[in-house]
Structure formats: C-alpha cells, structure tokens
Design an enzyme around this catalytic site. Structure first.
Site, short mmCIF file in Angstrom:
data_model
loop_
_atom_site.label_atom_id
_atom_site.label_comp_id
_atom_site.label_asym_id
_atom_site.label_seq_id
_atom_site.Cartn_x
_atom_site.Cartn_y
_atom_site.Cartn_z
N ASP A 1 -41.91 25.80 52.75
CA ASP A 1 -41.36 26.18 54.05
C ASP A 1 -40.49 25.09 54.66
O ASP A 1 -39.74 25.36 55.60
CB ASP A 1 -42.50 26.50 55.03
CG ASP A 1 -43.18 27.82 54.69
OD1 ASP A 1 -42.56 28.62 53.96
OD2 ASP A 1 -44.31 28.03 55.13
N GLY B 1 -35.92 28.02 58.18
CA GLY B 1 -35.14 28.59 57.10
C GLY B 1 -35.07 30.10 57.16
O GLY B 1 -34.03 30.71 56.94
#
EC number: 1.3.7.7
Length: 541
Positions: free
Chosen positions: A290, A425
């Site tokens: 992540d 993201g």
C-alpha cells in the site's frame, strides 16, 4: 534593517526566556521597554502554560531615559529577589535596552545577593533566539558548576561497571517552545530504560538548580538538540571529561545509530541493530504494498537544522521520497545542512526570509512540504500538502496527545503525520478513471492538496474561458502566482494549455516541467500542442 511580516526566530532574549521558563527556581530580570513584554504570549498561548514565564521586566519608558535608568534596574532586581526568592537569577537586556548600555548584569553582581547570578550578554543585533537559548544554558551551567572539583583521575564513562550500578545519563537540551520536547523526553527515557540505562537529570526542562549541580554525577551527556545544548555539552566535556552523544534519535535508522553510540560510549554490549524492525511500524508500513505510492514523491524540507537533517535522512532512506529542496533558517547549523544537501545533489537554502523560501518551494514543485508554521501557510497558498516538523510552530502543533518525534514511537508518529496529507495510490487510480467527472475537476479537490504548486497551475488566457468560469479562473490565477517566477521566459499558447489540461492533474506537473525543460533545450519561447507532443516523444524514447 529589514521590515517583514514574519520571523523564524525572535531576538536572543526570547531564547533566554525559554531556558528560564523551562526551569524551576530560576528567575530572569530583563531590562526592556514595555513593548518587549509580548514574549509572555509565546508561553501562555503557544505552550498553553497555566502560568506566566518567570520574568521581571524593568519596563522603562521614554521619560525614564532622561534620568538614571541604572537605579530603575537595581530596584526591579531587588524587588524580584525579595518577591520570588529564586535559587538562581538571570539578568540581561533586550535589543532596545542594549542601546542604553546600563549593564544590568554588572549592577546585579554588585548588589550583594547570596545566590548565583548569571549575567547574560546576548548581542541582539547579530544573534537570534536559538543562539540566545544555547548561550543562556551554557552560561547557567558553567556558572553553577565552575567551582565543582574536577576528578584528578578524569571522568570515566564506564565507572558504573566497577560501582555495581546501572549507567546514568543526562538529557541536555529540551526546553519550552521546542518541537515536541516534552514527549521526546518521555520517549527517550523509556527507550534508555529498556536498555538498562537510567536518566540522571533532564536540563533545562523542569530542572532545578539542584538538578544542574548533579549533572557531573552522570556517566554521559546526551545532546538531544544541537542548537540548544551542544555548547553546554562541549564545555562539560572540556571541563570534566564527560563525553556526549551527537546522534539525534529521530527516525528508525538514527535511533539505531543513537543506541549504538550510547552503548559504545558507556562500554555496553552493542544493541540489536534490527531492533527498530520490530519496535517501530515505520519500516514495515513503508515497505508494504500500500505504500509503494510513496516512492519517488518529491519533498521540500525546511526548518531548524537538527530536524531538517533528521527529516532528510528519513525521507531519503526510510520512505523513498525524492528530496528536491533542503534548507534551514539557523545559520549556526548551515555547515551540516549544506553537507547533507550536497550528498543529495542539492544546494542548501540558508535563509530567514520566508518569501525566498516560498519562491524556492514553488520552483522545486514538491508533492509534500516538511517545514515550519510559515511553510504550512506558503504550501497552502501553492496547493501543496504540508506537515510541520520544526519550530516556529502554531498552537495546533502542541497536541494534547502523546506525540514524540524521537525514538521508535516517534518514527510511528512521523510516518502518520507525513503520509496522511498525501493522496493514496488508490485515490490516484480512481481520479484517473473519473477525471472527466465534474466532481474531479481542478476546482473541486477538497482537502487532497496532492498537487504541486505547478501541477495545479492552469493559466486561462482565453476571454471565453474567463467569461464562462470567472470564479475558477480567479482561483487558478491565485494558485499560479509563483509560476511566473519559474517560467518567465516561456509562454504557453492557448492550444498548448488546452492539451495540457487533458492530462490527469496528478501527473500534469511532471509533464509541464519536462515540456518546459525540452523547450528551453530547443531554444523555444512558446509552447504549443506540437511542442508538448515532441517533448513526450523525446522523454519516451
């Protein structure tokens, strides 16, 4: 003399006030006009202290200048000693009073008081707050310890082994109006305790004169904040042979180095070099899937020297950021900051002009700014996310919760406070998918602020665009006031701007930079859509 709306540091007498207010039983008599009493607000408002700093002002006025101001000084000194009964007295003058040359320290020394009196000579027109705090701490410690006997055999930091006790250290440097100093002391004390090391005393924060007198009972001094404590630690090393640690334990790598240095100086077995991997979440979080969006993020760092150096190391080595700007307002720390910037291929910005810092910030086009309260204001104007890492700070940077910067827990706090302002993201992918939706146009970015100052820049020259959306245009013009500095010799045509707007805004800044660099290389003054395509082909080849 320079007129400004903002200053990173106050005059040196504010630094002296920080030391006096940090301690117990120490009083500061300041020869100053009434206007210099503003400094009280720094402690009651910013630090949220429930009491005024232990400072007595002579508060002379214009009419007093025609008489004997020396008698005014002596009267206030006498009243302060009788009323507050301090264990030690600091005597100094503000920048205004320095011009009168009453020499209040010499006056106090001749009044026959039976208590330690430290005369402070702080050149207000050449030095500033951090230097004043450092000099005050140095003069106070030196004044109280100068008559202590020096061990003829020298100081042995490994004496604890023969005496059958745990090693003892002093924590030197934490003070009021320092960045998270209270929490840092708690965290470092816990960290050292977990390694079998006791804290002898903390100076100046919450210290008494008796605590200062016990400094030499420790095996080692720990210099937590170089701007404040290095001169004091250096003097104790020369005078008593007491070594001191120089590593500031901010970040996982620096904390590991700090522990290794302390263990080495005390003659202890080396600590586990991988302790940080299971004591702090930063290494795992920054390496997780992540967090791949962190890699390569452009970051601009500015603040006091110690925190800037620590932040640069964390950003570069532990989070994978690209440091695109590094600087400090502290001229005393200019040399190490310049060295760190050189290692990163940068030229350090050493300046106390917030406008110069803002201009450098805009030119660097960062995706995250790490700075002081002023950099937060500048970053907000430029549409860049920001985290505060250094003083000067706002009251919101003195949190009620436990929020250190040092040690393993400090690394966790840093990860959260630096990463949370950034766009995740997944958010980038969603915005890429829905970028044509009206909710995702540049004027509706909500709190994200992920864009660099130039990434969010859209120069609307077309009259039709202004007529159709004047509100949006004014907002964009405000965001792009700094663009003219960086692109003064280049002009984007209407079709070039239109083509640039088709590019997702979270990569638009990079495309703009590359295109402008390509145009400069080719000697072009105007950038149209064809230039944009040529630049894309050039950098894709």
């Amino acid at each position: 003399m320079e007129l400004t709306l903002w200053t990173y540091e106050g005059p040196p007498h504010v630094g002296a006030m920080r030391i006096a207010a940090s301690m117990k039983g120490v009083h500061y008599v300041l020869h100053a006009p009434q206007g210099d009493t503003y400094a009280d607000l720094l402690f009651t408002m910013i630090e949220r202290r429930g009491k005024r700093p232990p400072v007595t002002y002579t508060t002379f006025q214009a009419r007093d200048l025609g008489g004997d101001t020396a008698e005014l000084v002596k009267r206030h000194i006498r009243e302060a000693v009788e009323r507050f009964k301090p264990d030690a007295l600091l005597v100094g003058e503000s920048c205004t009073a320095e011009l009168i040359q009453d020499q209040p320290g010499a006056l106090a020394g001749g009044m026959g008081f039976d208590l330690p009196i430290v005369s402070l000579e702080l050149p207000a027109y050449s030095k500033k707050e951090n230097w004043g705090a450092s000099e005050t701490l140095y003069q106070l410690v030196r004044g109280l310890l100068k008559n202590q006997e020096i061990n003829s055999e020298g100081h042995n930091p490994k004496a604890w082994q023969n005496q059958g006790r745990r090693p003892r250290v002093n924590l030197i440097g934490p003070s009021l109006l320092g960045f998270r100093c209270r929490d840092d002391v708690i965290e470092i004390s816990r960290l050292l305790a977990s390694h079998g090391i006791d804290v002898n005393t903390v100076v100046p924060l919450e210290a008494t004169v008796a605590d200062v007198m016990r400094l030499t009972e420790a095996d080692l001094n720990i210099c937590l904040y170089a701007e404040i404590s290095e001169s004091c630690c250096s003097w104790m090393e020369r005078q008593f042979g007491m070594p001191f640690s120089r590593t500031m334990p901010i970040g996982v790598g620096a904390t590991a180095d700090f522990l290794a240095e302390v263990h080495g100086l005390l003659g202890m077995d080396p600590p586990d070099p991988r302790e940080g991997e299971h004591s702090s979440k930063l290494p795992w979080y920054s390496a997780s899937v992540d967090s791949t969006y962190l890699t390569g993020k452009r970051v601009f760092i500015f603040g006091d020297g110690s925190h800037v150096l620590a932040a640069a190391r964390i950003a570069n080595e532990e989070l994978g950021f690209q440091v695109v700007g590094l600087g400090t307002y502290s001229r005393e720390m200019a040399r190490p900051v310049r060295a760190a910037a050189k290692e990163l291929g940068l030229e350090a910005l050493i300046s106390d002009d917030y406008l110069a810092v803002e201009a450098a910030m805009a030119e660097a086009v960062p995706e995250l700014v790490l700075g002081t309260q002023m950099e937060r204001h500048s970053a907000k104007r430029l549409g860049i996310p920001c985290a505060v890492i250094s003083t000067p700070m706002h009251v919101q940077d003195v949190p009620a919760r436990f929020s250190p910067q040092m040690g393993w827990e400090g690394a966790n706090v840093i990860f959260d406070s630096w990463v949370h302002p950034l766009m995740m993201g997944l958010e980038e992918h969603l915005i890429g998918m829905f970028r044509h939706d009206f909710e995702f146009v540049d004027g509706h970015q909500s709190h994200l602020g992920h864009l660099g100052g130039l990434q969010s820049a859209q120069v609307e020259d077309a009259p039709a665009a202004i007529a159709n959306n004047s509100t949006e245009t004014h907002a964009i013009e405000a965001d792009t006031s700094s663009v003219a500095v960086a692109t003064a010799t280049l002009e984007w045509t209407m079709d070039g701007e239109a083509e640039l707007k088709k590019i997702p805004f979270f990569v638009r800044g990079k495309v703009r930079r590359n295109t402008e660099a390509f145009a400069k290389e080719k000697g072009l003054n105007q950038i149209d859509s064809e230039t944009l395509y040529d630049a894309k082909a050039h950098y894709s080849a």
